[in-house]
Design an enzyme around this catalytic site. Structure first.
Site, PDB file in Angstrom:
ATOM      1  CG  LEU A 149      -1.957  -1.069   1.361  1.00 12.08           C
ATOM      2  CD1 LEU A 149      -2.613  -1.022   2.731  1.00 12.08           C
ATOM      3  CD2 LEU A 149      -2.991  -0.934   0.267  1.00 12.08           C
ATOM      4  CG  ASP A 150       0.917   4.041  -3.229  1.00 12.15           C
ATOM      5  OD1 ASP A 150       1.766   3.186  -3.542  1.00 12.15           O
ATOM      6  OD2 ASP A 150       0.146   4.574  -4.040  1.00 12.15           O
ATOM      7  CE  LYS A 151       6.444   8.101   4.432  1.00 11.74           C
ATOM      8  NZ  LYS A 151       7.801   8.666   4.323  1.00 11.74           N
ATOM      9  CG  ASN A 152       1.438   9.947   0.851  1.00 10.91           C
ATOM     10  OD1 ASN A 152       1.952  10.072   1.956  1.00 10.91           O
ATOM     11  ND2 ASN A 152       1.951  10.481  -0.233  1.00 10.91           N
ATOM     12  CB  SER A 153      -2.835   4.468   0.575  1.00 10.51           C
ATOM     13  OG  SER A 153      -1.913   3.406   0.621  1.00 10.51           O
TER      14      SER A 153
END
Length: 191
Positions: free
Chosen positions: A144-148
């Site tokens: 999962l992306d860092k910002n998600s």
């Protein structure tokens, strides 16, 4: 302990290798014959040392190869070599401490918050493994992306991670994404 896979074969011969198929993967392994009621049953007797160390939670396979090359690993009191195979009866030591084989399987679900990176890489300051602080070495299954934020599977079972993540197993992946503006033709074109 070494992981065990079993397969069935109706005949036995010395120095035989057997193919074990699981999904799309095929392994060719040596076996020991165990007589049963319906023919011969085989058991995997050896695994590569780097896999043994990885499954014991010591380090990744690549790092295990580096540690073996640097002489930090002993098998039955002798310096190990890269590519060496071990049996469950072998005494494996890492940096002077005995390695106790495969720990109990762990499978956890994590609701990953924003700001945490889905990696086991220690160089990453905000990695998911350090965030969890679990006493057994775990790997994230997926990214999962860092910002998600969202649900993430964590396990110490490297083979399970590979079976879920590798493209050769043809698992469909589906993502649900929220955007902060209406989706129109211009938005899609910019994506």
């Amino acid at each position: 302990m070494a992981s065990r896979d079993t397969a069935r074969q109706s005949t036995y011969s010395k120095n035989t290798f057997i193919e074990i198929q699981q999904g799309q993967s095929i392994w060719s392994v040596p076996f020991v014959a165990l007589w049963g009621m319906e023919g011969v049953w085989m058991e995997v007797t050896e695994i590569r040392l780097n896999k043994y160390l990885s499954e014991a939670g010591i380090c990744s396979r690549r790092e295990a190869d580096r540690q073996i090359e640097e002489g930090h690993v002993l098998v039955n009191g002798k310096t190990a070599t890269k590519g060496q195979k071990v049996k469950k009866t072998d005494c494996v030591e890492y940096c002077g401490r005995e390695v106790m084989g495969t720990p109990e399987a762990v499978l956890l679900l994590l609701n990953k918050p924003v700001g945490i990176v889905c990696t086991a890489e220690k160089r990453e300051k905000h990695n998911v493994v350090d965030f969890m602080g679990y006493p057994v070495r775990l790997y994230p299954v997926g990214r999962l992306d860092k910002n998600s934020r969202g649900l993430l599977l964590m396990t110490n079972q490297g083979d399970l991670v590979n079976q879920i993540m590798r493209s050769r197993y043809y698992h469909e992946k589906e993502y649900i994404v929220r955007v902060d503006r209406p989706i129109d033709a211009a938005f899609i074109k910019r994506m």
